[in-house]
Scaffold this active site. Structure first.
Site, mmCIF file in Angstrom:
data_model
loop_
_atom_site.group_PDB
_atom_site.id
_atom_site.type_symbol
_atom_site.label_atom_id
_atom_site.label_comp_id
_atom_site.label_asym_id
_atom_site.label_seq_id
_atom_site.Cartn_x
_atom_site.Cartn_y
_atom_site.Cartn_z
ATOM 1 N N TYR A 168 -2.979 -0.518 10.431
ATOM 2 C CA TYR A 168 -2.943 -0.864 9.007
ATOM 3 C C TYR A 168 -1.607 -0.458 8.388
ATOM 4 O O TYR A 168 -0.964 -1.239 7.694
ATOM 5 C CB TYR A 168 -4.100 -0.174 8.295
ATOM 6 C CG TYR A 168 -4.173 -0.434 6.797
ATOM 7 C CD1 TYR A 168 -4.705 -1.617 6.308
ATOM 8 C CD2 TYR A 168 -3.710 0.517 5.880
ATOM 9 C CE1 TYR A 168 -4.781 -1.857 4.944
ATOM 10 C CE2 TYR A 168 -3.784 0.284 4.513
ATOM 11 C CZ TYR A 168 -4.325 -0.903 4.047
ATOM 12 O OH TYR A 168 -4.403 -1.133 2.695
ATOM 13 N N SER A 170 0.842 -1.195 0.000
ATOM 14 C CA SER A 170 0.000 0.000 0.000
ATOM 15 C C SER A 170 0.874 1.239 0.000
ATOM 16 O O SER A 170 2.023 1.214 0.482
ATOM 17 C CB SER A 170 -0.901 0.017 1.236
ATOM 18 O OG SER A 170 -1.567 1.265 1.369
#
Length: 673
Positions: A563, A550
């Protein structure tokens, strides 16, 4: 019903039953008059299954259509058996109309035989007679004068002339047994022809059943392993065997422990019979002249089995090269490869290989046919396939070489097996679909088994397999990758995509929030990569591992600690594994997407609402919000991430490892440094 419609219906009925013929084996035809579009006069035509088609799925588009007057006129220019291959090119000058399939080598058989309808099939029972040492006498005893024996001749124009002459000389006959090959039947109507084909097959099978000796393969030497142990050993052996079978070129694998195979391999005479090779040309074109057979009992230690398989593979390659040298002429095509297409492991089953899953599966089916033929021939006589030199003439036939040359160019990921986690939705689904479109076999892995099954079903059984797996569970991960090995022989490409996200501030992030995200993304990616690396190392074919990380692995955003940290863990796994696995030819790279809202399972499960609240925008406008903060002002979709995965896995970046590719439409704060 028009003749061509009757023909396709008859063909599909015959081809639907494997007792009648094998996949893509045999051909059928019909003759009838039609109007010539130029003169308006009636012209007699032949509709015949074209080259490479399959009877069970035949449509009108799979028929070659030829003018009978032109086809039969070829007998006047036929130069003799030594030059009969030249006749195939002349079939093109006999074609009628536009379109249609290319005429096959058996076209002459159908056109020259004086019958309105002709079937040429490869039934196991019929080939048992055709491959029996005294097949001619057995044919006479079984059928009387109703079916005539035709000595072995390679398919071609002369065989068509032979069968036409035999039919003319035996008006009472309904068909013939072609030595070393199959059967042919004929009739004045489509129904009569089909019934005669079925009569020949049923009569041959009844003769074998009633008069054949029991246990033609000999006594049972070893029982198969119990099912659980058998499949565990098969899964462990599959990557090794696939790697050996891919020495010359990469192959896709298929495994079967069909009872027919297990019984054959349990019997005393299986080594001697397997060494004789298969008989029917369709069989050995797909299975090679003989299989590789492990000569150890099912209870042999695993390490001993591995060592022996490597030795036998080296011996197989040397013998195949010797076979080529014994029979090759100056104008023979180059040797195509010395690896086996069939590997038999007593107590375990059969591994088969091909350029794609369908080819590997069909090779397996053909060897089951060959076992059935051996059983039938040994029951009533002695199995005696055509000579090795004749097999070579078929395998390295110039016409077969031309047929191979006409095949479409392989897709970029042909022969590769991909394992995509989180493949049931969102980015994973897009990746799975893209990799399959580029030629890969895809294992769609997801905790939601129904979603995975839907994606796999959309691709088809020869392209995809669905597995249900929780990537946080070590045993489930191992089981899922073993399923991949059983289905396709191993794995070449891992896409670590499974993930989830919970958006909370540091003070609101619970230990459970932290653990679940690290379990799925950090732990899960590690487990999948580790088990896949073991398979890839056993294969010895290199491989690719791609992490869907990501932008957040390098960008510090608000309310995102768990996250972002998990994604940073994944990002560094890419670097660590690239450094460690490069010695095995395994490349490890990553993709850093951002803001994939539409089609994303993560965003749909609540992450979108949470991030929209953080940024103070309506959830339905989140994608546009993300787009406007990028340099390109473009929204990122799952398909864009899939594009990056494909590029990383393709040969175009064969020298790239340890790389992260941003797919974020340009976020300056996330530029890699």
């Amino acid at each position: 019903m028009a003749a061509k419609d009757e023909l396709t219906a008859r063909s599909r009925r015959l081809g639907a039953d494997p007792r009648n013929t094998n996949y893509a084996g045999g051909n059928t035809s019909a003759k009838d008059a039609a109007e010539d579009p130029v003169t308006g006069e009636p012209v007699e035509l032949l509709w015949v299954k074209g080259s490479g088609g399959d009877l069970g799925t035949l449509t009108e588009g799979g028929l070659a259509v030829l003018r009978l007057d032109r086809l039969r006129a070829l007998t006047c220019v036929y130069p003799g058996v030594e030059r009969e291959d030249e006749m195939v090119a002349l079939f093109d000058y006999c074609l009628h109309g536009r379109g249609g399939a290319a005429p096959s080598i058996d076209t002459a058989m159908h056109g020259l035989v004086d019958a309105e309808h002709v079937d040429h099939l490869h039934p196991d029972a019929g080939i048992a007679f055709a491959a029996a040492a005294d097949g001619e006498a057995l044919t006479k005893e079984c059928f009387g004068d109703r079916v005539v024996w035709v000595p072995w001749r390679r398919p071609g124009f002369q065989l068509g002339l032979d069968i036409a002459a035999i039919k003319a000389a035996h008006p009472q006959a309904i068909g013939c047994v072609l030595g070393g090959h199959g059967i042919t039947a004929w009739g004045s109507t489509s129904e009569e022809c089909e019934q005669r084909s079925l009569e020949i097959i049923a009569t041959a099978q009844a003769y074998i059943d009633e008069r054949g000796r029991a246990e033609p393969f000999g006594q049972v030497d070893h029982d198969p392993l119990p099912e659980a142990g058998r499949r565990d050993r098969a899964a462990a052996l599959a990557p090794l065997i696939r790697g050996l079978a891919s020495t010359d070129r990469p192959q896709v694998g298929h495994f079967t422990d069909d009872p027919v195979v297990l019984d054959f391999l349990s019997r005393a005479r299986h080594p001697a019979l397997a060494a004789l090779g298969t008989s029917c040309p369709d069989h050995f074109l797909r299975t090679k002249v003989r299989p590789l057979v492990l000569d150890l009992p099912p209870t042999a230690p695993f390490d001993e089995v591995v060592t022996r398989l490597r030795e036998l593979h080296a011996e197989y390659r040397a013998e195949y090269a010797s076979y080529y040298d014994r029979h090759a002429e100056p104008d023979s095509p180059p040797m195509r490869g010395a690896d086996p297409a069939i590997v038999l492991v007593p107590g375990v089953g059969m591994f088969s290989f091909g350029r794609d899953k369908q080819t590997a599966r069909v090779a397996s089916e053909f060897y089951v046919n060959a076992i059935n033929v051996m059983r039938g021939a040994e029951a009533i006589s002695r199995y005696q396939p055509i000579s090795e030199s004749e097999k070579f003439r078929i395998e390295y036939w110039a016409l077969e070489e031309a047929k191979l040359a006409r095949m479409p160019k392989p897709k970029p990921l042909a022969t590769r097996v991909a394992f995509v986690t989180g493949g049931g939705s969102g980015i994973g689904k897009a990746v799975a679909l893209r990799l399959a479109a580029e030629g890969a076999c895809v294992v769609v892995a997801d905790r939601d088994g129904e979603a995975a099954a839907q994606v796999a079903a959309s691709l088809g059984p020869d392209l995809a397999l669905a597995v249900t797996v929780d990537v946080t569970d070590e045993q489930l991960v191992r089981t899922a990758l073993r399923q991949a090995s059983l289905a396709f022989g191993g794995v070449d490409l891992i896409v670590n995509n499974a993930g989830l996200s919970i958006s909370r501030s540091l003070l609101d992030t619970t230990l459970a929030d932290w653990d679940v995200q690290h379990d799925v993304m950090a732990r899960g990616s590690f487990l999948v990569a580790r088990e896949a690396a073991r398979i890839m190392i056993d294969q010895g074919m290199g491989g690719d591992i791609v992490y869907i990380a990501s932008k957040n692995s390098v960008f510090a955003g608000p309310n995102n600690v768990a996250y972002g940290a998990a994604k940073a863990d994944q990002a560094h796994q890419v670097r660590l594994l690239a450094a460690e696995l490069g010695a095995f030819g395994i490349r490890v790279n990553g993709v850093n997407p951002d803001g994939v809202v539409r089609g994303s399972g993560i965003f749909a499960s609540g992450w979108g609402a949470q991030r929209a609240a953080v940024y103070g925008v309506p959830e339905e406008q989140l994608g546009e919000f993300y787009a406007q903060r990028t340099l390109l002002k473009r929204e990122v979709l799952p398909e864009h991430v899939a594009n990056a995965v494909f590029v990383l896995a393709s040969a175009e970046l064969s020298h790239t490892t340890g790389l992260h590719v941003p797919v974020d439409a340009g976020v300056a704060a996330a530029f890699l440094r």
